[in-house]
Design an enzyme around this catalytic site. Structure first.
Site, mmCIF file in Angstrom:
data_model
loop_
_atom_site.group_PDB
_atom_site.id
_atom_site.type_symbol
_atom_site.label_atom_id
_atom_site.label_comp_id
_atom_site.label_asym_id
_atom_site.label_seq_id
_atom_site.Cartn_x
_atom_site.Cartn_y
_atom_site.Cartn_z
ATOM 1 C CG ASP A 1 -1.954 1.113 1.185
ATOM 2 O OD1 ASP A 1 -1.964 1.881 0.206
ATOM 3 O OD2 ASP A 1 -2.754 1.222 2.129
ATOM 4 C CG ASP B 1 -4.036 4.100 -5.127
ATOM 5 O OD1 ASP B 1 -3.299 3.739 -4.185
ATOM 6 O OD2 ASP B 1 -5.206 3.719 -5.251
#
Length: 467
Positions: A140, A348
């Protein structure tokens, strides 16, 4: 032109060029092969190691479906599931990165990741402790705290690997709640109570998932390289749908992330390459922590932008979009990050489909559709509204799509990063409108490109080499 073969070759209408001060050129022949020509290269410095061996840690980066063994009745079902996760992720990022995000009271903690319910898209295999216990961790880039589920577990979700037992590790060392490391956490439960002198951490997520437990120093083994003294969360109370992962590897821009903790040892840099799903090795990519191996020669560098409202996330300064050989006539400042933290462009890996402000998306969609001409359109598939039936074609010609960045850098995408197959022979443009003014550069557009995040110097690099 028409044939019964299911193999589709995507051919660009225009030359693909990535440019910066180095005049780097990419000439893409098809969706997977290309030749390059460079006129200058960027230098890379040697990295000092952080209590580890002399080489930078390198790990396989695998998609969640390879870990969970997920099966679907059809490609369309798999895509619909992926889009559902994507919508949840994009909506959460819009809430998290808005100028008025949820308060700590709403979330339970200010240490908040972009991870949403079941939306961890890429995993790495990490050894935890000594001897190392192998664990799958979600990667992440919008999170800082590294954590794993631990014994004894008062509340744990199901994971693919056995729970980590700190009592079986000779290098596990609990962190005192009075230590400087504990004070680095935005919120802790403090000293006293049942925790005694142990530093407590808590990370909450937008869907109600959370992890709570003790902060500790532990050895992590990354691709055969042991790194000692890494602060990790040892979670004794955990809730969520993390699709079998044992925890999370935070690669955000904050001090508690893996890159932040390694500091000068990693040169403040890491590199990743997401394997193209259309390739023969679609199950494997790579993650390299460190500068000397992470910085490819000839990389095109784009400035990173810091958002004080969301300091863990990596924003880039984007100025425009092009389709074919034409730059779209968009409003100036459409992609600018506002002083209040609104807008901007986030890189992302957890979001698949790139999201753009409505004005930019509509212009991109219309220009792309006009350039492809008479290709047969079919109805939308969920949020993907520009779809074509290409089942009767062996090759098609599609325009390039380019992102323009600050300081003159231009990234022009490979053909395979524009259209995604959602059903047998049905391909859709892998872009969608944003639920807010924020833009998200998703992982479909990042696939197959060597990407380097150099947070120490404030740049992100798109390299000439692929995976």
């Amino acid at each position: 032109m028409h044939a019964t073969t299911t193999k589709l070759l995507l051919v660009f209408t225009f030359m693909v060029i990535i440019s910066h001060a180095s005049s780097l050129r990419f000439h893409y022949i098809n969706s997977h092969n290309f030749t390059t020509k460079t006129t200058s290269t960027s230098s890379s410095s040697s990295a000092h190691r952080h209590r580890s061996s002399s080489r930078n840690p390198s790990l396989d980066l695998v998609h969640r479906d390879a870990v969970t063994g997920a099966t679907y009745p059809s490609r369309r079902h798999a895509m619909l599931d992926r889009v559902a996760r994507d919508n949840a992720r994009a909506a959460y990022l819009a809430r998290r990165l808005s100028p008025t995000p949820e308060t700590a009271a709403d979330l339970g903690s200010e240490v908040v990741s972009g991870l949403d319910e079941g939306s961890g898209e890429y995993f790495v295999r990490v050894g935890v402790g000594s001897p190392a216990t192998e664990q799958y961790l979600v990667v992440d880039s919008g999170s800082d705290v590294i954590w794993v589920q631990c014994k004894p577990c008062a509340q744990c979700y199901a994971q693919a690997d056995p729970l980590f037992d700190p009592a079986s590790s000779s290098t596990f060392s609990a962190v005192s709640c009075r230590s400087a490391i504990c004070r680095t956490l935005p919120t802790t439960s403090g000293c006293g109570g049942d925790s005694g002198d142990r530093c407590q951490y808590e990370v909450s997520y937008g869907d109600g998932s959370y992890t709570k437990g003790d902060l500790a120093l532990e050895t992590l083994t990354l691709g055969g390289t042991a790194v000692e003294g890494v602060a990790i969360g040892c979670g004794h109370r955990n809730r969520g749908l993390f699709v079998g992962a044992a925890g999370l590897l935070g690669l955000g821009w904050g001090p508690m992330s893996l890159v932040g903790q390694l500091g000068g040892a990693a040169g403040g840099a890491f590199s990743y390459c997401l394997a193209s799903r259309g390739s023969s090795n679609a199950g494997a990519g790579s993650l390299v922590v460190g500068r000397s191996e992470a910085v490819p020669e000839g990389a095109v560098w784009v400035p990173l932008v810091r958002n004080p409202q969301a300091p863990s996330f990596y924003y880039v300064g984007m100025t425009g979009i092009g389709v074919g050989d034409e730059r779209l006539p968009l409003e100036d400042g459409l992609f600018r990050l506002g002083d209040d933290g609104a807008g901007g462009v986030v890189m992302d890996t957890g979001t698949a489909v790139t999201r753009l402000p409505q004005e930019a998306y509509a212009a991109l969609r219309d220009a792309f559709a006009a350039d492809v001409g008479a290709l047969p359109r079919v109805p939308a598939v969920s949020l993907l509204d520009t779809c074509y039936d290409l089942s009767g074609y062996t090759s098609v010609r599609v325009p390039t799509v380019s992102f323009y960045f600050d300081e003159g850098a231009t990234l022009t995408l490979p053909a395979g990063n524009l259209l995604v197959e959602v059903d047998g022979g049905i391909y859709c443009l892998a872009f969608a409108p944003s639920p807010s003014g924020m833009s998200i550069l998703g992982n479909i557009q990042q696939e197959g490109i060597q990407i380097t995040v150099d947070s120490a110097n404030g740049f992100i690099g798109f390299g000439p080499n692929t995976c």
